[in-house]
Design a protein around this motif. Structure first.
Motif, PDB file in Angstrom:
ATOM      1  N   UNK A  32      -1.054   9.227  -9.440  1.00 37.71           N
ATOM      2  CA  UNK A  32      -2.106   9.749  -9.059  1.00 37.71           C
ATOM      3  C   UNK A  32      -2.984   9.116 -10.084  1.00 37.71           C
ATOM      4  N   UNK A  33      -4.304   8.983  -9.433  1.00 39.68           N
ATOM      5  CA  UNK A  33      -5.524   8.367 -10.375  1.00 39.68           C
ATOM      6  C   UNK A  33      -6.345   9.440 -10.513  1.00 39.68           C
ATOM      7  N   UNK A  34      -6.531  10.245 -11.338  1.00 38.59           N
ATOM      8  CA  UNK A  34      -7.347  11.189 -11.661  1.00 38.59           C
ATOM      9  C   UNK A  34      -7.448  12.076 -10.202  1.00 38.59           C
ATOM     10  N   UNK A  35      -8.751  12.135  -9.776  1.00 40.57           N
ATOM     11  CA  UNK A  35      -9.043  12.861  -8.833  1.00 40.57           C
ATOM     12  C   UNK A  35      -9.384  11.977  -7.610  1.00 40.57           C
ATOM     13  N   UNK A  36      -9.004  10.610  -7.713  1.00 40.03           N
ATOM     14  CA  UNK A  36      -9.084   9.612  -6.663  1.00 40.03           C
ATOM     15  C   UNK A  36      -8.700  10.110  -5.221  1.00 40.03           C
ATOM     16  N   UNK A  84      -8.400  13.067  -3.663  1.00 44.26           N
ATOM     17  CA  UNK A  84      -9.091  13.981  -3.101  1.00 44.26           C
ATOM     18  C   UNK A  84     -10.340  13.358  -2.665  1.00 44.26           C
ATOM     19  N   UNK A  85     -11.059  12.329  -3.327  1.00 43.98           N
ATOM     20  CA  UNK A  85     -12.282  11.681  -2.987  1.00 43.98           C
ATOM     21  C   UNK A  85     -12.122  10.830  -2.037  1.00 43.98           C
ATOM     22  N   UNK A  86     -10.993   9.875  -1.761  1.00 47.75           N
ATOM     23  CA  UNK A  86     -10.627   9.055  -0.607  1.00 47.75           C
ATOM     24  C   UNK A  86     -10.324   9.990   0.510  1.00 47.75           C
ATOM     25  N   UNK A  87      -9.742  11.197   0.375  1.00 44.69           N
ATOM     26  CA  UNK A  87      -9.492  12.189   1.668  1.00 44.69           C
ATOM     27  C   UNK A  87     -11.081  12.523   2.175  1.00 44.69           C
ATOM     28  N   UNK A  88     -11.838  12.678   1.270  1.00 49.02           N
ATOM     29  CA  UNK A  88     -13.031  13.312   1.648  1.00 49.02           C
ATOM     30  C   UNK A  88     -13.895  12.285   2.272  1.00 49.02           C
ATOM     31  N   UNK A  89     -14.034  11.058   1.804  1.00 51.84           N
ATOM     32  CA  UNK A  89     -14.570   9.895   2.384  1.00 51.84           C
ATOM     33  C   UNK A  89     -13.983   9.310   3.833  1.00 51.84           C
ATOM     34  N   UNK A  90     -12.636   9.638   3.831  1.00 46.45           N
ATOM     35  CA  UNK A  90     -12.100   9.317   5.243  1.00 46.45           C
ATOM     36  C   UNK A  90     -11.902  10.383   6.318  1.00 46.45           C
ATOM     37  N   UNK A  91     -12.682  11.661   5.894  1.00 44.20           N
ATOM     38  CA  UNK A  91     -12.582  12.673   6.732  1.00 44.20           C
ATOM     39  C   UNK A  91     -11.177  13.136   7.092  1.00 44.20           C
ATOM     40  N   UNK A  92     -10.520  13.367   6.132  1.00 40.83           N
ATOM     41  CA  UNK A  92      -8.863  13.756   6.367  1.00 40.83           C
ATOM     42  C   UNK A  92      -8.729  14.974   5.233  1.00 40.83           C
TER      43      UNK A  92
END
Length: 275
Positions: free
Chosen positions: A147-151, A153-161
């Motif tokens: 895991x890369x810090x909170x990345x 969660x960030x990418x999930x938000x950016x890709x609407x998942x």
């Protein structure tokens, strides 16, 4: 079940293991599908542009490219358009070293001289056809990377998942997920890898337009070179890019956005903007 799954995806897995997403280092996948991987020489490649000069390629006596020239500059965003059969996907395959070519393609050094390992430290490809494992959503994004810090969660938000349950298992034949949902997971995987160059080939084809526009807005904010092949083109999508490249008449023709919009409308490429 295991035999069916192996037969269904072993061929693309071999391609992936060679370098895509650095899966070559993922022991889980190697062991599960009994895949042998031969390391190639890896070196750091400095990237400021992809320079294509006199690119020529033919298939079954059909000329696809003939002395085509283009530059893809660092951190610029390119939308690739063209009629079916003009060579859009062929261009992607050439850039990924999947097809031989004549002419010169340089990413600081000649593409033919760059190893797969080195190339995929620079590039993350996203295809129309997804490669998804019968495992959790988080696994399919990270592929066993730490895991890369909170990345995540960030990418999930950016890709609407973000609303997807992290530990929800993707069932055999992906019957509990739609094709559009799987494409969003695959896009999250690409975001997670943070490469210098993103190459997408119909990566939004099964995603509804509203979510496509949201994700594409996030994609084009990334400090990376974006090369996106797409058939679904609206004015709002075009506005996200720096340039539009028309693949036509065996060439790669670069247009600024204002000029591109006129050409897109004249050639009937636009879809109705429903948002």
């Amino acid at each position: 079940m295991a035999s069916q799954l192996t037969n269904m995806i072993k061929s693309p897995i071999i391609k992936i293991v060679n370098s895509y997403y650095e899966i070559k280092s993922t022991n889980y996948i190697k062991e599960k599908f009994n895949i042998e991987y031969k390391e190639d020489k890896k070196e750091k490649i400095y990237f400021d542009k992809i320079q294509i000069r006199n690119l020529s390629f033919s298939y079954k006596n059909n000329i696809i490219f003939k002395k085509a020239n283009i530059d893809f500059l660092k951190n610029k965003k390119y939308l690739i358009v063209g009629k079916s059969g003009e060579g859009k996907s062929t261009l992607m395959k050439i850039l990924l070293k999947e097809l031989p070519y004549e002419g010169s393609i340089k990413i600081n050094k000649e593409l033919k001289d760059i190893s797969f390992s080195s190339l995929y430290d620079l590039i993350v490809p996203v295809f129309q056809k997804t490669i998804i494992f019968n495992d959790s959503i988080d696994f399919n994004i990270k592929l066993n990377e730490k895991s890369k810090n909170n990345l995540l969660d960030i990418v999930k938000e950016k890709t609407e998942i973000k609303s997807f349950q992290s530990n929800r298992l993707i069932e055999e034949n992906h019957k509990n997920f739609s094709t559009g949902q799987m494409q969003r997971i695959q896009l999250a995987r690409a975001f997670y890898r943070k490469r210098n160059i993103f190459i997408l080939d119909e990566a939004f084809s099964s995603i509804d337009y509203e979510n496509q526009l949201k994700i594409e807005k996030e994609l084009t904010k990334i400090n990376a070179t974006i090369i996106n092949i797409s058939h679904r083109i609206t004015e709002k999508i075009v506005d996200l890019y720096d340039y539009v490249i028309f693949v036509e008449n065996n060439k790669l023709n670069l247009f600024g956005i204002d000029e591109a919009k006129k050409k897109l409308e004249e050639n009937g490429f636009y879809e109705k903007d429903n948002i």
